[in-house]
Scaffold this motif. Structure first.
Motif, PDB file in Angstrom:
ATOM      1  N   ALA A  66       0.827  -1.213   0.000  1.00 39.08           N
ATOM      2  CA  ALA A  66       0.000   0.000   0.000  1.00 39.08           C
ATOM      3  C   ALA A  66       0.857   1.257   0.000  1.00 39.08           C
ATOM      4  O   ALA A  66       0.405   2.319  -0.436  1.00 39.08           O
ATOM      5  CB  ALA A  66      -0.940  -0.003   1.205  1.00 39.08           C
ATOM      6  N   ALA A  87      -2.119   1.440  -3.291  1.00 40.12           N
ATOM      7  CA  ALA A  87      -3.233   0.900  -2.520  1.00 40.12           C
ATOM      8  C   ALA A  87      -4.061  -0.061  -3.370  1.00 40.12           C
ATOM      9  O   ALA A  87      -4.572  -1.067  -2.872  1.00 40.12           O
ATOM     10  CB  ALA A  87      -4.113   2.041  -2.004  1.00 40.12           C
ATOM     11  N   SER A 145      -2.527  -3.429  -3.376  1.00 41.03           N
ATOM     12  CA  SER A 145      -2.649  -4.090  -2.076  1.00 41.03           C
ATOM     13  C   SER A 145      -4.031  -4.723  -1.909  1.00 41.03           C
ATOM     14  O   SER A 145      -4.168  -5.724  -1.209  1.00 41.03           O
ATOM     15  CB  SER A 145      -2.375  -3.102  -0.941  1.00 41.03           C
ATOM     16  OG  SER A 145      -3.411  -2.153  -0.805  1.00 41.03           O
ATOM     17  N   MET A 171      -3.300  -0.995   5.382  1.00 38.55           N
ATOM     18  CA  MET A 171      -3.286  -0.234   4.131  1.00 38.55           C
ATOM     19  C   MET A 171      -3.196   1.265   4.406  1.00 38.55           C
ATOM     20  O   MET A 171      -2.443   1.987   3.746  1.00 38.55           O
ATOM     21  CB  MET A 171      -4.543  -0.553   3.317  1.00 38.55           C
ATOM     22  CG  MET A 171      -4.538  -1.943   2.704  1.00 38.55           C
ATOM     23  SD  MET A 171      -6.129  -2.373   1.956  1.00 38.55           S
ATOM     24  CE  MET A 171      -6.261  -1.115   0.694  1.00 38.55           C
ATOM     25  N   ILE A 179      -0.283   3.749   3.104  1.00 37.61           N
ATOM     26  CA  ILE A 179      -0.556   4.942   2.301  1.00 37.61           C
ATOM     27  C   ILE A 179       0.056   6.174   2.958  1.00 37.61           C
ATOM     28  O   ILE A 179       0.676   7.014   2.294  1.00 37.61           O
ATOM     29  CB  ILE A 179      -2.079   5.120   2.120  1.00 37.61           C
ATOM     30  CG1 ILE A 179      -2.643   3.985   1.243  1.00 37.61           C
ATOM     31  CG2 ILE A 179      -2.398   6.469   1.497  1.00 37.61           C
ATOM     32  CD1 ILE A 179      -4.160   3.936   1.233  1.00 37.61           C
TER      33      ILE A 179
END
Length: 281
Positions: free
Chosen positions: A76, A80, A83, A248, A252
């Protein structure tokens, strides 16, 4: 503080290198075109990324929740969307490891052990999501099959998945007691795709509606038995919040910070990098 095992650190480092060298250079193009990245799936196959949770005897490493968090965070950090492919696929395996019968494991795990199969977690409906008890998708046992009817929405990996873990209410049982989980395969008669979402983010991941119109699912594909779906959601699927949204989101955020720091080192104003200015520090 968590003390990671040597295996966890190795898996994290391999994933970090894969993400930085192979996924990051593709991330912008995936976002711009909104095309599903089959080349990344092949990359996952080469690295065993889509079968980490499988037990050793089926070709996996029996990865736990902490290991999945590390993997999800690293991917991620650069994409993202990529992922999400791992998240939904490992979620199905995780639930089968915890809740499936030995016969079901022997039937599904060898196919998943190839490392190129994609899966979807199918819960959300137009009027049910966090309130799972409001779901309307229903299942009726007729002979050797459950007949599923209903509509699911916002399903990640919907269009490209080989397996779907579908939650539906068995009509003969009451409310919460009727929620059950089924493994549905992609070519199941009566299963079709609805609209594909045109998203602001997570582009390249095929989020779409799934429509069940008298979909015929073999009765041996029910996971845990009739009415066990709520227990699966509460006791097993809840861990998805850790290696899903939490890991995630952390990845990010880390990716955004890394990008900002690197930019601040390269951008010059007043004869020096803006990273040296008090307002940036």
């Amino acid at each position: 503080m968590i003390n990671f095992t040597e295996e966890q650190l190795m898996i994290r480092d391999v994933t970090r290198r894969m993400a930085s060298e192979r996924i990051a250079p593709r991330a912008a193009e995936i976002d711009e075109t909104d095309e599903f990245p089959w080349d990344i799936v092949e990359l996952y196959k080469q690295n065993g990324t889509l079968k980490l949770v499988l037990p050793d005897e089926y070709g996996g490493v029996g990865a736990d929740t902490t290991t999945l968090c590390l993997v999800m965070e690293e991917i991620a950090r650069v994409s993202a969307s990529c992922s999400c492919i791992v998240f939904s696929t490992e979620a199905l395996i995780h639930i089968l490891v915890r809740s499936a019968t030995s016969e079901q494991k022997d039937r599904f795990f060898p196919r998943l052990s190839q490392g190129d199969k994609i899966s979807a977690f199918v819960l959300t409906e137009p009027e049910a999501g966090s309130d799972a008890n409001a779901m309307r998708t229903n299942a009726v046992l007729e002979g050797d099959y459950y007949i599923l009817n209903g509509r699911k929405c916002f399903i990640s990996n919907a269009i490209v998945s080989d397996f779907y873990l579908v939650f539906a209410r068995v009509k003969t049982l009451d409310k919460k007691k009727g929620i059950s989980a089924f493994v549905v395969e992609k070519d199941t008669p009566g299963l079709s795709m609805g609209k594909k979402e045109n998203k602001m983010g997570l582009r390249g991941n095929t989020m779409a509606d799934l429509i069940f119109e008298n979909a015929r699912v073999p009765k041996e594909n029910i996971v845990g038995g009739e009415g066990e779906g709520w227990k699966i959601l509460a006791q097993v699927a809840n861990q998805m919040r850790l290696y899903g949204a939490s890991a995630m989101g952390l990845g990010i955020a880390q990716g955004a910070l890394d990008y900002a720091v690197e930019y601040a080192k390269q951008r010059y104003q007043f004869g020096k990098p803006i990273a040296s200015l008090q307002g940036i520090q």
